[in-house]
Design an enzyme around this catalytic site. Sequence first.
Site, short mmCIF file in Angstrom:
data_model
loop_
_atom_site.label_atom_id
_atom_site.label_comp_id
_atom_site.label_asym_id
_atom_site.label_seq_id
_atom_site.Cartn_x
_atom_site.Cartn_y
_atom_site.Cartn_z
N SER A 159 0.84 -1.20 0.00
CA SER A 159 0.00 0.00 0.00
C SER A 159 0.87 1.25 0.00
O SER A 159 1.97 1.25 0.56
CB SER A 159 -0.89 -0.02 1.24
OG SER A 159 -1.95 0.89 1.13
N PRO A 160 0.42 2.34 -0.62
CA PRO A 160 1.19 3.58 -0.57
C PRO A 160 1.40 4.03 0.87
O PRO A 160 0.45 4.12 1.65
CB PRO A 160 0.32 4.58 -1.34
CG PRO A 160 -0.56 3.73 -2.20
CD PRO A 160 -0.82 2.48 -1.42
N ALA A 198 1.99 8.33 -1.62
CA ALA A 198 1.23 9.45 -2.17
C ALA A 198 2.21 10.47 -2.74
O ALA A 198 3.04 11.02 -2.02
CB ALA A 198 0.37 10.09 -1.08
N GLN A 206 0.83 6.38 -6.68
CA GLN A 206 -0.41 7.01 -6.26
C GLN A 206 -0.27 8.52 -6.42
O GLN A 206 0.57 9.15 -5.78
CB GLN A 206 -0.71 6.67 -4.80
CG GLN A 206 -2.06 7.19 -4.32
CD GLN A 206 -2.24 7.00 -2.82
OE1 GLN A 206 -1.55 7.63 -2.03
NE2 GLN A 206 -3.18 6.16 -2.44
N TYR A 237 -7.99 14.11 1.86
CA TYR A 237 -7.23 14.94 0.94
C TYR A 237 -8.16 15.51 -0.13
O TYR A 237 -9.37 15.32 -0.07
CB TYR A 237 -6.05 14.14 0.38
CG TYR A 237 -5.12 13.67 1.49
CD1 TYR A 237 -4.62 14.57 2.42
CD2 TYR A 237 -4.80 12.33 1.66
CE1 TYR A 237 -3.80 14.16 3.47
CE2 TYR A 237 -3.98 11.91 2.70
CZ TYR A 237 -3.49 12.84 3.60
OH TYR A 237 -2.69 12.43 4.64
N ARG A 260 -8.37 5.18 -4.97
CA ARG A 260 -8.51 4.95 -3.53
C ARG A 260 -9.55 5.91 -2.98
O ARG A 260 -9.51 7.11 -3.25
CB ARG A 260 -7.19 5.14 -2.79
CG ARG A 260 -7.35 5.11 -1.27
CD ARG A 260 -6.06 4.89 -0.52
NE ARG A 260 -5.74 3.47 -0.43
CZ ARG A 260 -4.82 2.96 0.40
NH1 ARG A 260 -4.14 3.76 1.20
NH2 ARG A 260 -4.59 1.66 0.43
N LEU A 296 -5.48 -3.26 8.67
CA LEU A 296 -5.18 -4.26 9.69
C LEU A 296 -5.29 -5.68 9.16
O LEU A 296 -5.85 -6.58 9.78
CB LEU A 296 -6.07 -4.06 10.92
CG LEU A 296 -5.86 -2.74 11.69
CD1 LEU A 296 -6.77 -2.66 12.90
CD2 LEU A 296 -4.40 -2.58 12.11
N ARG A 320 1.45 -1.28 7.27
CA ARG A 320 2.30 -1.46 8.45
C ARG A 320 2.90 -2.86 8.53
O ARG A 320 4.03 -3.04 9.00
CB ARG A 320 1.52 -1.14 9.72
CG ARG A 320 1.28 0.36 9.90
CD ARG A 320 0.42 0.65 11.13
NE ARG A 320 0.26 2.07 11.35
CZ ARG A 320 -0.64 2.85 10.73
NH1 ARG A 320 -1.46 2.32 9.84
NH2 ARG A 320 -0.72 4.14 10.99
#
Length: 362
Positions: A23-24, A58, A100, A183, A231, A302, A325
């Site tokens: 993931s970014p 990003a 991204q 954003y 996204r 998660l 993470r």
Amino acid sequence: MPDSLFAPLKIRDVMLPNRIAVSPMCEYSSDDGFANDWHLVHLGSRAVGGAGLVFAEATAVEASGRISAADLGIWKDEHIDFLRRITAFIKSQGAVPGTQLAHAGRKASTKVPWEGGAVIPPDQPGGWLPVAPSPIPFREGDPIPHELSRAEIRGIVDAFVAAAKRALAAGFEVIEIHGAHGYLINEFLSPLSNHRTDEYGGSFENRVRFGSEIVTALRRELPESVPLFLRISATEWVDGGWTIDDSVELARRVGRLGVDLIDASSGGNAPNAKVPLGPGYQVPFADRIRKETGILTGAVGLITDPAQADSIIRAGQADLVLLAREFLRDSYFPMHAAQALGQVVLSPKQYLRAFPNSAPRS
């Protein structure tokens, strides 16, 4: 037989070797938007670790669209060369490089997280005036953002297009538009942050216009072979805000405009949101969007366990799992997941001796 975590996935002309994506993740490690050795090692090590798709963080389409002055950027041609070095290495490991494209909107001009992440006022060193659909700050006491004019909105659409062209020149093979986490695009979508009275505000039709214009403009410029992801924050977790029902309808619309996959995250546009965190807590959003619209989806949030990730794909809840993470904790998550799930581990030849039941990557 249902697909599994290690089944390939073809999107347009791009073949992902498995369903695991990086993931970014913002690294806050750039100077003037430039990638450097940190990005090469950070992204490259996840490709070595076996991810099928490796997203850069990003990446700002204009300097004022950065979250912080340390963000990665792609607003000028000079950014391309080092990014090309990164994408070449990712591809050499059998992974697909993605980027991204982002604009931080009213959440711009902050300190980096390890310095507290506070907003830097525009009259202070390192700060600038953020922009937004409406002059509403993210938090009470933050500087009031500049309300974008129609001409400025068109200019940002053009900036996304120019950034996408640079991304292709840099060797990226998947493009994702960042429309989540409070954003700029998310700010236009949400009735909490968009109080405009022109064609970009008010009704659902008007609030989705800005994001739809970006999708349309990028799809027009990108080769047919290049996948386009979006996204979104599937819900804001706040009464009166953007909802999963809104997200389903948005997915239908952007799917018709040429988006290939919805990357379904949530939250980020309301500081008072109460988010029920837990393993896979956002997976139901990807599941519902996929089932009700037929568009491909990515599940995030998660996802930390190989069996958990595999079950999401096998159950048809999503087509891709995106880990953040967990990839920071374990850059070799896919190789360890293959071991745990009884799959043949496709390993770099340099690492074959470390992984039982392994085979060299082609």
